[in-house]
Design an enzyme around this catalytic site. Sequence first.
Site, PDB file in Angstrom:
ATOM      1  N   HIS A 150       2.475   4.823  -4.848  1.00 29.39           N
ATOM      2  CA  HIS A 150       3.037   6.015  -5.484  1.00 29.39           C
ATOM      3  C   HIS A 150       3.321   5.706  -6.939  1.00 29.39           C
ATOM      4  O   HIS A 150       2.968   4.607  -7.429  1.00 29.39           O
ATOM      5  CB  HIS A 150       4.301   6.466  -4.736  1.00 29.39           C
ATOM      6  CG  HIS A 150       5.296   5.360  -4.536  1.00 29.39           C
ATOM      7  ND1 HIS A 150       5.988   4.804  -5.579  1.00 29.39           N
ATOM      8  CD2 HIS A 150       5.671   4.679  -3.428  1.00 29.39           C
ATOM      9  CE1 HIS A 150       6.778   3.853  -5.116  1.00 29.39           C
ATOM     10  NE2 HIS A 150       6.596   3.746  -3.814  1.00 29.39           N
ATOM     11  N   GLY A 175       0.810  -1.210   0.000  1.00 32.45           N
ATOM     12  CA  GLY A 175       0.000   0.000   0.000  1.00 32.45           C
ATOM     13  C   GLY A 175       0.842   1.257   0.000  1.00 32.45           C
ATOM     14  O   GLY A 175       2.027   1.228  -0.353  1.00 32.45           O
ATOM     15  N   GLY A 185       5.865   4.823  -8.492  1.00 34.89           N
ATOM     16  CA  GLY A 185       6.610   3.578  -8.738  1.00 34.89           C
ATOM     17  C   GLY A 185       5.645   2.396  -8.860  1.00 34.89           C
ATOM     18  O   GLY A 185       5.744   1.578  -9.786  1.00 34.89           O
ATOM     19  N   HIS A 186       4.678   2.315  -7.929  1.00 35.77           N
ATOM     20  CA  HIS A 186       3.677   1.245  -8.009  1.00 35.77           C
ATOM     21  C   HIS A 186       2.824   1.401  -9.272  1.00 35.77           C
ATOM     22  O   HIS A 186       2.472   0.421  -9.921  1.00 35.77           O
ATOM     23  CB  HIS A 186       2.736   1.290  -6.797  1.00 35.77           C
ATOM     24  CG  HIS A 186       3.404   1.010  -5.489  1.00 35.77           C
ATOM     25  ND1 HIS A 186       3.577   1.990  -4.531  1.00 35.77           N
ATOM     26  CD2 HIS A 186       3.935  -0.126  -4.974  1.00 35.77           C
ATOM     27  CE1 HIS A 186       4.174   1.461  -3.478  1.00 35.77           C
ATOM     28  NE2 HIS A 186       4.419   0.180  -3.719  1.00 35.77           N
TER      29      HIS A 186
END
Length: 287
Positions: free
Chosen positions: A37, A34, A39-40
């Site tokens: 951001h 969770g 990157g995810h």
Amino acid sequence: MPHPPALVASISGLREHLAARRTLGPVGFVPTMGALHEGHATLIRGARKGNATVVVSIFVNPLQFDRQEDLARYPRTLEADAALCETLGVDVVFAPTAAEMYPEPLMMGVTVGRLGDHLCGPSRPGHFAGVATVVLKLLQIVQPDRAYFGEKDAQQLAIIRRLVTDFNLPVTIVGMPTIREADGLAMSSRNRRLSPEGRRAALALVRALTATTRAIVEGVADAVAARAAGQREVREDDAVRLEYLEIVDPATLQPVDQVRGPVLVAGALWADGVRLIDNMPASPGPH
Ligand code: PAF
């Protein structure tokens, strides 16, 4: 218009949901803790491209925290995460509780061999065993065709690739490049814990990695000398402490003495009481 993803908290609910969707085509899986951001988001976009169904898990895994304080302080932002997943076209968000994942204390676990001996391993006892164990569980639960991980966590990625090989897991692991802020800081859920001063100080890690990489490209083969170039970039004070700066073989993660081929330059830095990691690939230039 994207549809809100199905929000599923139980393993049986997820299995039921996915059973109906598997006939549509490949399932792509992005495991996360969770606090999503950019990157995810890159991992999710990668998964969205090649798969009929995209599953994102959001689970702050207690097994991989060596410091209780870190576990307690880890940001939990499920509502915002689900909203981001919706904009990215995620089909299913799997957000189990710790009791769902670990109804009773585990008796079994994955042992990580020498891939865990260096870099973050020594300062985070049990961390990679906890990561490998939860990833094994998540891969068994979701049974994806492909799973996506960031190259920023290079040691984690190498360990997961080996987990899949050693346990013959029928999944393709896809590594996705590190996403950086405009000033070079690698994106991480931990960055939001930095004060503006700590945020500035944290850039020392990028400078150290860049200086080491440059030395290697310019022909410094001796690892001690190449690392010294990076260490000079970090002026340690109360705000910043370099935990390690290593040059390792990218596959085995063992330190090299002489750089004769492609290597990984990896570092960990404490800024503002927050531990940040980053890495860059490097190869000796033509000389
Ligand atoms: O990289 C992470 O966020 C975690 O280590 C992972 C892979 C989701 C396992 O908890």
